[in-house]
Motif scaffolding. Structure first.
Motif, PDB file in Angstrom:
ATOM      1  N   UNK A 155       5.821  -4.778  -9.063  1.00 54.23           N
ATOM      2  CA  UNK A 155       6.427  -3.694  -9.850  1.00 54.23           C
ATOM      3  C   UNK A 155       5.336  -2.676 -10.169  1.00 54.23           C
ATOM      4  N   UNK A 156       5.598  -1.418  -9.890  1.00 52.77           N
ATOM      5  CA  UNK A 156       4.570  -0.376 -10.070  1.00 52.77           C
ATOM      6  C   UNK A 156       4.300  -0.083 -11.549  1.00 52.77           C
ATOM      7  N   UNK A 157       5.325  -0.125 -12.382  1.00 52.04           N
ATOM      8  CA  UNK A 157       5.179   0.184 -13.821  1.00 52.04           C
ATOM      9  C   UNK A 157       5.831  -0.954 -14.609  1.00 52.04           C
ATOM     10  N   UNK A 158       5.046  -1.947 -15.021  1.00 54.04           N
ATOM     11  CA  UNK A 158       5.648  -3.090 -15.727  1.00 54.04           C
ATOM     12  C   UNK A 158       6.328  -2.711 -17.042  1.00 54.04           C
ATOM     13  N   UNK A 159       5.917  -1.602 -17.644  1.00 46.84           N
ATOM     14  CA  UNK A 159       6.473  -1.211 -18.947  1.00 46.84           C
ATOM     15  C   UNK A 159       7.746  -0.384 -18.819  1.00 46.84           C
ATOM     16  N   UNK A 201       0.820  -1.208   0.000  1.00 50.15           N
ATOM     17  CA  UNK A 201       0.000   0.000   0.000  1.00 50.15           C
ATOM     18  C   UNK A 201       0.848   1.251   0.000  1.00 50.15           C
ATOM     19  N   UNK A 202       1.885   1.261   0.853  1.00 55.21           N
ATOM     20  CA  UNK A 202       2.764   2.407   0.862  1.00 55.21           C
ATOM     21  C   UNK A 202       3.531   2.539  -0.463  1.00 55.21           C
ATOM     22  N   UNK A 203       3.937   1.392  -1.019  1.00 55.69           N
ATOM     23  CA  UNK A 203       4.668   1.434  -2.292  1.00 55.69           C
ATOM     24  C   UNK A 203       3.787   2.009  -3.398  1.00 55.69           C
ATOM     25  N   UNK A 204       2.484   1.571  -3.437  1.00 62.66           N
ATOM     26  CA  UNK A 204       1.578   2.104  -4.458  1.00 62.66           C
ATOM     27  C   UNK A 204       1.338   3.600  -4.267  1.00 62.66           C
ATOM     28  N   UNK A 205       1.159   4.030  -3.013  1.00 60.34           N
ATOM     29  CA  UNK A 205       0.951   5.458  -2.760  1.00 60.34           C
ATOM     30  C   UNK A 205       2.188   6.265  -3.120  1.00 60.34           C
ATOM     31  N   UNK A 206       3.361   5.705  -2.837  1.00 59.87           N
ATOM     32  CA  UNK A 206       4.600   6.413  -3.154  1.00 59.87           C
ATOM     33  C   UNK A 206       4.801   6.551  -4.670  1.00 59.87           C
ATOM     34  N   UNK A 215       2.424   6.564  -6.876  1.00 61.48           N
ATOM     35  CA  UNK A 215       1.423   7.483  -7.408  1.00 61.48           C
ATOM     36  C   UNK A 215       1.755   8.928  -7.091  1.00 61.48           C
ATOM     37  N   UNK A 216       2.429   9.177  -5.942  1.00 62.59           N
ATOM     38  CA  UNK A 216       2.701  10.542  -5.523  1.00 62.59           C
ATOM     39  C   UNK A 216       3.968  11.106  -6.169  1.00 62.59           C
ATOM     40  N   UNK A 217       4.962  10.258  -6.424  1.00 66.72           N
ATOM     41  CA  UNK A 217       6.236  10.721  -6.980  1.00 66.72           C
ATOM     42  C   UNK A 217       6.423  10.188  -8.400  1.00 66.72           C
ATOM     43  N   UNK A 218       7.170  10.900  -9.236  1.00 61.17           N
ATOM     44  CA  UNK A 218       7.437  10.434 -10.613  1.00 61.17           C
ATOM     45  C   UNK A 218       8.526   9.369 -10.646  1.00 61.17           C
ATOM     46  N   UNK A 219       8.292   8.269  -9.916  1.00 61.90           N
ATOM     47  CA  UNK A 219       9.261   7.181  -9.875  1.00 61.90           C
ATOM     48  C   UNK A 219       8.522   5.866 -10.066  1.00 61.90           C
ATOM     49  N   UNK A 220       9.275   4.851 -10.433  1.00 59.86           N
ATOM     50  CA  UNK A 220       8.742   3.490 -10.501  1.00 59.86           C
ATOM     51  C   UNK A 220       9.492   2.635  -9.474  1.00 59.86           C
ATOM     52  N   UNK A 224      14.225  -1.635  -5.998  1.00 58.18           N
ATOM     53  CA  UNK A 224      14.899  -0.902  -7.081  1.00 58.18           C
ATOM     54  C   UNK A 224      13.996   0.246  -7.512  1.00 58.18           C
ATOM     55  N   UNK A 225      14.577   1.438  -7.599  1.00 58.04           N
ATOM     56  CA  UNK A 225      13.830   2.615  -8.052  1.00 58.04           C
ATOM     57  C   UNK A 225      14.245   2.967  -9.491  1.00 58.04           C
ATOM     58  N   UNK A 226      13.300   3.505 -10.230  1.00 53.95           N
ATOM     59  CA  UNK A 226      13.557   3.919 -11.610  1.00 53.95           C
ATOM     60  C   UNK A 226      12.672   5.094 -11.995  1.00 53.95           C
ATOM     61  N   UNK A 227      12.784   5.565 -13.245  1.00 53.15           N
ATOM     62  CA  UNK A 227      11.954   6.701 -13.687  1.00 53.15           C
ATOM     63  C   UNK A 227      10.499   6.294 -13.801  1.00 53.15           C
ATOM     64  N   UNK A 228       9.662   7.183 -13.410  1.00 52.24           N
ATOM     65  CA  UNK A 228       8.231   6.932 -13.502  1.00 52.24           C
ATOM     66  C   UNK A 228       7.597   7.708 -14.630  1.00 52.24           C
ATOM     67  N   UNK A 229       6.340   8.061 -14.438  1.00 55.63           N
ATOM     68  CA  UNK A 229       5.592   8.814 -15.445  1.00 55.63           C
ATOM     69  C   UNK A 229       5.890  10.293 -15.271  1.00 55.63           C
ATOM     70  N   UNK A 230       6.603  10.885 -16.244  1.00 53.54           N
ATOM     71  CA  UNK A 230       6.972  12.304 -16.193  1.00 53.54           C
ATOM     72  C   UNK A 230       5.924  13.095 -16.962  1.00 53.54           C
ATOM     73  N   UNK A 231       5.397  14.154 -16.399  1.00 53.47           N
ATOM     74  CA  UNK A 231       4.401  14.959 -17.105  1.00 53.47           C
ATOM     75  C   UNK A 231       4.936  15.431 -18.438  1.00 53.47           C
ATOM     76  N   UNK A 232       4.072  15.343 -19.453  1.00 49.65           N
ATOM     77  CA  UNK A 232       4.464  15.726 -20.815  1.00 49.65           C
ATOM     78  C   UNK A 232       4.499  17.240 -20.953  1.00 49.65           C
TER      79      UNK A 232
END
Length: 431
Positions: A104-108, A81-86, A88-93, A131-139
């Motif tokens: 894994x929060x972002x399988x792609x 739950x905390x991982x999903x909230x984190x 969703x709140x930050x631009x990270x995967x 492991x942390x990685x880049x998430x969804x960055x606003x276009x």
């Protein structure tokens, strides 16, 4: 013929290459663009090198400390739950691998490898690897279009400025063409007071001086021609009054003297007429002229032209022409054709046909030996003769074709001379 013309025509890239090499504006714009691109590339390369060396070492402890705080916030074992909230709140995967949780929060998304993987991965006390990685960055695609639009605006502005800067070159080119045609009434406009403006002013001064010299030459030639007419007329009259006594050398000498005086008279008349026609203020006495009837009159007035073949189309339109000047042109063309038709297979021909797009096409052709192609462009120059070794009695003085060209130009048309194989053909399109 069309296939050969297309084969000789340069390709579009070749035409653009020639245009670029000829246009100073395009070359300046190209230099501006290359300079802008080079400056941008150097700036980006320098900034990238600065960030990749100095800033990486400075940012590493900050990133490591932040990763430790995120892993501590997830707990041990990691709370989904905390991982999903984190995520969703930050631009990270986030990717969690371990004995209890595999998520894994972002399988792609693809995660960093190498040295970056060491910074962005942590292992919890219960054996889970986070492991942390880049998430969804606003276009921000709109900013890219805005940047491109600004670059295009800068390019258009630079082109407009360069065009305005080099506009005097267009005026100088147009002025040089006018001065080359002998039109000195309109000087080059002086739009600015820079180096190009100084150049235009100096060219105007040069054109004024050339016009003054030409006017002085023309005035001197006209004055001399007028002054020579009176003593020449008296000398001809005295020669006519010489007594003729029987047969012998005296009649031959008298005839030779009269012939020389006649040539001098014709030369002076041609000089006067050429100067009148060459003047920019030459006035034509236009009237409605039937060219076919005028051609018949000229041939009838020339006894040596009785054998000239006439090809006159019926129902030709009457044109507003200067009758005396056109008569002079016809006489000179026929005289030139007859002079070079001696020994030819057939006599010269005079043709009048309806021209393409209206008007009347005049052609006078002889069937003699023709002219060397290298000399065709000089036939209508004053005092030019194809054979410099010939006597004036057979070759003339070289003003006939020059006068024909001036008559055609005064009527707003041109004299075209070509080898007809055999012979020489001269064409004029009257409108």
């Amino acid at each position: 013929m069309r296939r050969n013309r297309n084969r000789c025509r340069p390709s579009r890239p070749e035409r653009w290459r020639r245009r670029w090499g000829h246009s100073l504006r395009l070359r300046l714009i190209t230099v501006f663009l290359l300079l802008a691109l080079a400056m941008g590339a150097v700036f980006m390369s320098g900034m990238q090198r600065a960030f990749s060396s100095g800033w990486r070492d400075a940012a590493k402890p900050l990133v490591s400390d932040y990763m430790d705080r995120l892993v501590a916030d997830l707990g041990s074992p990691p709370d989904l739950g905390r991982a999903q909230a984190l995520a969703a709140r930050l631009p990270i995967s986030i990717r969690i691998e371990g004995p209890q949780v595999n998520w894994q929060s972002h399988p792609d998304r693809q995660f960093f490898g190498g040295r970056a993987s060491e910074w962005l991965s942590r292992t919890t006390a219960d054996g889970h690897k986070v492991v942390f990685g880049p998430g969804t960055i606003p276009s921000h695609g709109m900013f890219g279009w805005i940047t491109l639009s600004l670059l295009l605006c800068l390019l258009v502005g630079a082109y407009a400025y360069v065009r305005r800067l080099l506009r005097p070159l267009d005026d100088i080119r147009a002025g040089a063409e006018r001065f080359g045609r002998g039109v000195f009434d309109t000087p080059i406009p002086l739009r600015r007071r820079d180096e190009l403006g100084d150049l235009a002013a100096r060219i105007n001064t040069m054109a004024h001086d050339i016009k003054a010299m030409l006017d002085a030459k023309r005035g001197l030639l006209l004055a001399l021609s007028h002054e020579l007419r009176s003593p020449l007329t008296r000398a001809r009259l005295n020669a006519e009054l010489l007594p003729v006594q029987g047969e012998g050398s005296a009649p031959r000498e008298r005839d030779a003297l009269l012939r020389d005086l006649g040539e001098m008279r014709d030369l002076i008349s041609d000089l006067l007429e050429s100067e009148r026609l060459a003047s920019p203020h030459a006035a034509l006495q236009r009237e409605t002229v039937d060219l076919a009837a005028l051609a018949r009159e000229v041939v009838a007035d020339m006894p040596q032209a009785a054998a000239v073949a006439l090809d006159l189309a019926p129902d030709l339109p009457a044109l507003a022409l200067d009758r005396m000047r056109v008569r002079l042109l016809l006489r000179n063309l026929l005289d030139n054709a007859l002079r070079y038709s001696a020994g030819a297979a057939q006599p010269p021909s005079l043709s009048l046909q309806a021209g393409e797009g209206g008007g009347v096409m005049l052609e006078v052709r002889d069937f003699g030996p023709g002219v060397d192609p290298a000399q065709l462009a000089h036939l209508t120059e004053p005092f030019f003769r194809t054979d410099g070794a010939r006597q004036r009695a057979t070759g003339g003085v070289g003003l006939g074709m020059y006068l024909c060209r001036l008559v055609a130009q005064a009527h707003g048309t041109a004299l075209e001379v070509r080898n007809a194989a055999p012979g020489l053909a001269v064409q004029v399109l009257w409108r």
